[in-house]
Enzyme design. Structure first.
Site, short mmCIF file in Angstrom:
data_model
loop_
_atom_site.label_atom_id
_atom_site.label_comp_id
_atom_site.label_asym_id
_atom_site.label_seq_id
_atom_site.Cartn_x
_atom_site.Cartn_y
_atom_site.Cartn_z
N LYS A 1 1.14 -21.33 24.64
CA LYS A 1 2.27 -20.62 24.49
C LYS A 1 2.72 -20.56 25.76
CE LYS A 1 0.98 -17.84 20.51
NZ LYS A 1 2.03 -18.26 19.39
N HIS B 1 -4.63 -26.01 12.97
CA HIS B 1 -3.50 -27.07 12.77
C HIS B 1 -3.65 -28.37 13.35
CE1 HIS B 1 -1.41 -23.68 11.46
NE2 HIS B 1 -1.09 -23.19 12.66
N ASP C 1 -6.54 -20.17 17.23
CA ASP C 1 -5.03 -19.97 16.40
C ASP C 1 -4.52 -21.34 16.16
OD1 ASP C 1 -2.95 -18.33 15.68
OD2 ASP C 1 -2.10 -18.91 17.55
N LYS D 1 4.53 -29.46 6.56
CA LYS D 1 5.46 -30.01 7.35
C LYS D 1 6.13 -31.32 7.03
CE LYS D 1 4.95 -27.06 11.50
NZ LYS D 1 6.19 -26.28 11.82
N HIS E 1 -0.17 -24.23 7.16
CA HIS E 1 1.35 -24.57 7.00
C HIS E 1 1.84 -25.70 7.67
CE1 HIS E 1 2.28 -22.77 10.89
NE2 HIS E 1 3.25 -23.34 10.72
N LYS F 1 -4.82 -18.39 7.00
CA LYS F 1 -5.76 -18.07 8.15
C LYS F 1 -5.43 -16.80 8.60
CE LYS F 1 -3.27 -20.20 12.08
NZ LYS F 1 -3.15 -19.08 12.97
N GLU G 1 4.60 -24.32 22.44
CA GLU G 1 5.55 -23.42 22.19
C GLU G 1 6.19 -22.64 23.33
OE1 GLU G 1 4.13 -20.99 18.57
OE2 GLU G 1 2.32 -21.38 19.40
N ARG H 1 0.61 -1.21 -0.22
CA ARG H 1 -0.01 0.03 0.05
C ARG H 1 0.93 1.25 0.13
NH1 ARG H 1 -5.54 -0.03 2.53
NH2 ARG H 1 -6.49 -1.62 1.28
C1 BG6 Z 1 0.75 -20.06 13.60
C2 BG6 Z 1 0.19 -19.41 14.60
O1 BG6 Z 1 -0.44 -20.39 12.72
O2 BG6 Z 1 1.42 -21.19 13.78
C3 BG6 Z 1 1.35 -18.98 15.73
O3 BG6 Z 1 -0.71 -18.39 14.30
C4 BG6 Z 1 1.91 -20.05 15.81
O4 BG6 Z 1 0.65 -18.44 16.75
C5 BG6 Z 1 2.50 -20.75 14.79
O5 BG6 Z 1 3.01 -19.50 16.80
C6 BG6 Z 1 3.09 -22.11 15.16
O6 BG6 Z 1 3.89 -22.39 13.80
P1 BG6 Z 1 5.16 -23.59 13.90
O7 BG6 Z 1 5.40 -23.64 12.49
O8 BG6 Z 1 6.25 -22.28 14.67
O9 BG6 Z 1 4.88 -24.64 14.89
#
Ligand code: BG6
Length: 489
Positions: free
Chosen positions: A343, A244, A239, A186, A182, A152, A220, A59
């Site tokens: 987290k 996932h 999230d 993996k 994503h 997402k 995490e 932008r």
């Molecule tokens: C994302 C989340 O989709 O995945 C994040 O929004 C998260 O909050 C992340 O930290 C984790 O991905 P990865 O590949 O690091 O496990």
């Protein structure tokens, strides 16, 4: 030398076609950190031998030298000549507003090479989708062979995800849409399919008769970092679990598809999502726990609380969820499935544990160990498959034994650099293979189950505080005699 067997998707040509990739939100974090570096690595490996251009749309004005320098930080140690050559394929365009008038220059670029397929990557909040889709339609840029890639979050409820989908469907058809998760890119996750469907050993025992429970942990160690605004509106359930963890579960629990055809695989995944047992008022009190991190410490470092991280006095947003659920079908009847994600946990550590049942008869009467196996699929930090089995301790006398692990460490077996999830996923988009992307009805089924939680949990499931740097309050939902397998020091 071992023979390498390539598994091909029979119904989709693996041919890579010429392309223009247009990244809306091109100067955003995802683009610089993941999308462009992923394409660079495929290019450096010689996989992008086609005619292509990448358009980074922003932008505000973007200084080219600064932009390239930022991307370079995420490429790792690489051949500078290849970087230079790759950057020649990168075009920066400033489009201050998404409308047909402002798309004129982009249109000129894209139409200069009509043989290239157009791939539109929406790396922007879904609030901008409507304007972009309208402008693409009005300029005639959304064509029959165009594709659109979506990140997402695609909504925060079933209704809002339907609204977003309607917007997308006004410009594209489902066969053109690539909804990225994503986790599906993996390596160990893709290997789940190979493990289950290319090996005789496991599939026979892959059911409620032989499996005691399944545990999926995605822990995490980081907190919310710089994403307070997004995260506080989202929380761990939406999230991580809504996408996932549910996608991981689909690959573990689905019936063997008859081929790798995208819809055949996605039909099986969808059946899993539709068979998830909805939460009730009672199970919301007993089978799910939500938590939020408080201050703590890790490796001698003091860690802030969530409220300090988001700079607020008050927030009910969960940074941790653990739950127990079931898949109500023949294969998985009454097999508990445990999810845990959070987290600021003790370690960055993700795995899937398949706990097998105890053997029906024990002939080793003196055994101090229950006779049961475990299959552990470790996603992070290292990628590994581990089969825990009982083995005799060498020596005379009676049978003494202990659990030992047969380990397949990917890094040892496949010495090359592990590709990032985005590399595989972007190549699949370019090829037009939707197998690893979510179809809308999968997403809708996931939302339906999630809503059985979100509709009532604020009343029924109190928020528990947990100290940063710990494993969180996940034990609260475990059945008696069952433990989380994961608790590395
Ligand atoms: C994302 C989340 O989709 O995945 C994040 O929004 C998260 O909050 C992340 O930290 C984790 O991905 P990865 O590949 O690091 O496990």
């Amino acid at each position: 030398m071992n023979k390498v067997i390539f598994m091909r998707n029979q119904t989709h040509s693996p041919q890579i076609k010429d392309f223009n990739l247009v990244i809306f939100g091109g100067n955003g974090d995802l683009s610089k950190r993941k999308i462009i570096p992923a394409l660079f690595h495929r290019y450096a490996d010689g996989q992008l031998k086609v005619d292509f251009e990448i358009y980074s749309i922003s932008r505000s004005p973007q200084d080219r030298a600064e932009f390239l320098a930022e991307i370079q930080k995420f490429l790792g140690k690489v051949d500078s000549k290849k970087v230079e050559a790759f950057f020649k394929h990168l075009v920066i365009l400033e489009i201050p507003k998404n409308n047909a008038e402002n798309y004129a220059e982009m249109k000129k670029h894209l139409e200069a090479n009509p043989n290239r397929q157009a791939i539109f990557y929406f790396s922007v909040p879904s609030g901008a989708f409507s304007e972009i889709c309208t402008a693409l339609k009005e300029t005639g840029l959304s064509k029959n062979d165009s594709k659109v890639v979506l990140e997402k979050p695609l909504g925060h409820s079933l209704k809002s995800s339907e609204e977003i989908n309607d917007i997308i469907m006004s410009a594209f058809e489902e066969r053109q849409v690539f909804r990225i998760d994503h986790y599906l890119g993996k390596e160990t996750v893709q290997n789940l399919m190979v493990l289950r469907f290319a090996n005789h050993l496991f599939e026979r025992a892959w059911n409620a008769e032989n499996i005691e429970n399944i545990q999926i942990t995605v822990a995490e160690s980081l907190g919310v970092e710089k994403r307070a605004g997004y995260y506080d509106k989202t929380g761990a359930l939406l999230d991580m679990i809504q996408n996932h963890l549910l996608q991981l579960l689909c690959l573990i629990a689905m019936e063997p598809p008859s081929s790798l055809d995208p819809d055949t695989v996605r039909n099986e995944k969808q059946k899993v999502l539709e068979s998830l047992r909805p939460f009730t008022k009672e199970t919301l009190e007993t089978d799910i726990v939500r938590g939020q991190y408080t201050r703590g410490a890790s490796t001698g470092k003091k860690l802030n609380s969530y409220l300090e991280d988001i700079d607020a006095y008050d927030s009910e947003t969960e940074t941790f969820v653990a739950l127990k659920t079931y898949i109500d079908n023949w294969r998985w009847k009454n097999t508990p499935i445990y999810f845990r994600t959070g987290k600021r946990m003790k370690k960055r550590y993700s795995d899937i544990v398949i706990n097998f049942k105890e053997l029906p008869h024990n002939i080793f009467q003196d055994s101090q160990h229950p006779l049961r196996n475990k299959l552990i699929i470790r996603l992070q930090p290292e990628e590994r498959i581990e089969l825990v089995q009982l083995s005799k301790i060498p020596g005379p006398g009676g049978y003494r034994f202990k659990p030992i692990s047969l380990k397949l460490d990917f890094i040892d077996s496949f010495k090359d650099r592990m590709p990032d999830a985005y590399e595989r996923l972007l190549m699949d988009v370019i090829r037009g293979n939707q197998t690893l992307f979510m179809r809308y009805d999968e997403l809708a089924a996931a939302w339906q189950w999630i809503e059985s939680i979100t509709n009532h949990w604020k009343k029924s499931t109190p928020l528990k505080l947990y100290e940063s740097g710990t494993w969180g309050p996940g034990d609260d939902i475990m059945e008696e005699g069952t433990q989380w397998k994961t608790s590395p020091k």
